[in-house]
Design a protein around this motif. Structure first.
Motif, mmCIF file in Angstrom:
data_model
loop_
_atom_site.group_PDB
_atom_site.id
_atom_site.type_symbol
_atom_site.label_atom_id
_atom_site.label_comp_id
_atom_site.label_asym_id
_atom_site.label_seq_id
_atom_site.Cartn_x
_atom_site.Cartn_y
_atom_site.Cartn_z
ATOM 1 N N VAL A 1 0.844 -1.193 0.000
ATOM 2 C CA VAL A 1 0.000 0.000 0.000
ATOM 3 C C VAL A 1 0.878 1.242 0.000
ATOM 4 O O VAL A 1 2.048 1.196 0.391
ATOM 5 N N GLU A 2 0.296 2.338 -0.435
ATOM 6 C CA GLU A 2 1.004 3.618 -0.436
ATOM 7 C C GLU A 2 0.049 4.697 0.051
ATOM 8 O O GLU A 2 -1.087 4.786 -0.403
ATOM 9 N N LYS A 3 0.506 5.500 1.003
ATOM 10 C CA LYS A 3 -0.329 6.591 1.506
ATOM 11 C C LYS A 3 0.555 7.681 2.106
ATOM 12 O O LYS A 3 1.766 7.503 2.258
ATOM 13 N N GLN A 4 -0.075 8.794 2.460
ATOM 14 C CA GLN A 4 0.664 9.929 3.001
ATOM 15 C C GLN A 4 0.549 9.981 4.523
ATOM 16 O O GLN A 4 -0.497 9.653 5.091
ATOM 17 N N PHE A 5 1.644 10.417 5.134
ATOM 18 C CA PHE A 5 1.704 10.566 6.590
ATOM 19 C C PHE A 5 2.355 11.904 6.930
ATOM 20 O O PHE A 5 3.241 12.371 6.218
ATOM 21 N N ARG A 6 1.906 12.471 8.024
ATOM 22 C CA ARG A 6 2.592 13.639 8.573
ATOM 23 C C ARG A 6 3.314 13.166 9.827
ATOM 24 O O ARG A 6 2.679 12.749 10.799
ATOM 25 N N ILE A 7 4.635 13.225 9.787
ATOM 26 C CA ILE A 7 5.455 12.712 10.885
ATOM 27 C C ILE A 7 5.973 13.867 11.738
ATOM 28 O O ILE A 7 6.475 14.866 11.214
ATOM 29 N N ASN A 8 5.833 13.715 13.044
ATOM 30 C CA ASN A 8 6.339 14.724 13.975
ATOM 31 C C ASN A 8 7.848 14.520 14.129
ATOM 32 O O ASN A 8 8.302 13.733 14.956
ATOM 33 N N ARG A 9 8.586 15.233 13.312
ATOM 34 C CA ARG A 9 10.046 15.095 13.301
ATOM 35 C C ARG A 9 10.650 15.529 14.635
ATOM 36 O O ARG A 9 11.643 14.948 15.101
ATOM 37 N N ALA A 10 10.046 16.541 15.253
ATOM 38 C CA ALA A 10 10.551 17.032 16.541
ATOM 39 C C ALA A 10 10.419 15.958 17.616
ATOM 40 O O ALA A 10 11.292 15.818 18.482
#
Length: 204
Positions: A133-142
């Motif tokens: 599967v392929e999807k978008q994520f917003r990762i909390n880099r901090a």
């Protein structure tokens, strides 16, 4: 029989060494959403079979988990357009003992600030025995950075800046020939906000 035993041992070692790391390492940096969060598109692979054959829904869930891990993997080690948090040989050496811990499913979930409700792609692999599967994520880099700092893998930003100081950076919009980018920043609120986000991300 001896050859078969060696093969089984080899496969077992390979599976064990993989541990919590993602099967897929395919992830693409899209943009910095805020100073703390980055938007990433990643792929994950999952496959589970039971007594009655391939279990598709469970395989999809495993693929989603793997995609989350692939997104966090990009934040940790970096890739095109995104510098990793663990860079030097010394940092990699310090990270090795806690790498499996960081990529545990529960930990990875804590780093995900948001994820898309739908897949950008969903395909069967290996003759229908696995799903990607392929999807978008917003990762909390901090949050990932703080995790690594707490475990003394990387130095606190304050410790580094005390020694070398922060660079002075300025993000400027692309303009047509003859135009002044500073004038565009002053007159266009959207460009000004975008430049501010980029500058905050680069100097965090």
């Amino acid at each position: 029989m001896k050859t078969l035993l060696v093969l089984i041992l080899f496969v077992s070692v390979q599976l064990f060494s993989q541990g919590n790391l993602p099967d897929s390492r395919q992830a693409t940096f899209i943009e910095a959403v805020t100073a703390d969060e980055v938007l990433i598109k990643s792929k994950g692979i999952g496959g589970k079979s039971g007594l009655f054959g391939f279990k598709e829904e469970e395989s999809v869930k495993l693929a989603e988990i793997d995609a989350r891990k692939a997104a966090v993997y990009l934040v940790v080690y970096g890739g095109a357009g995104l510098d990793g948090l663990v860079r030097s040989d010394e940092e990699k050496r310090k990270f090795a003992p806690v790498e499996q811990e960081l990529f545990a499913t529960d930990n990875v979930q804590k780093f995900v600030a948001w994820e898309a409700n739908s897949f950008e792609s969903r395909v069967k692999l290996a003759g229908g025995e696995k799903i990607r599967v392929e999807k978008q994520f917003r990762i909390n880099r901090a949050a990932v950075m703080n995790y690594l700092v707490d475990r003394r893998v990387i130095a606190k930003l304050e410790d580094v800046t005390d020694e070398i100081g922060l660079p002075t950076l300025m993000a400027l919009p692309e303009v047509k020939s003859g135009q002044n980018p500073l004038d565009e920043l002053r007159s266009n609120a959207v460009l000004k906000q975008g430049a501010s986000v980029i500058e905050s991300y680069l100097t965090q």
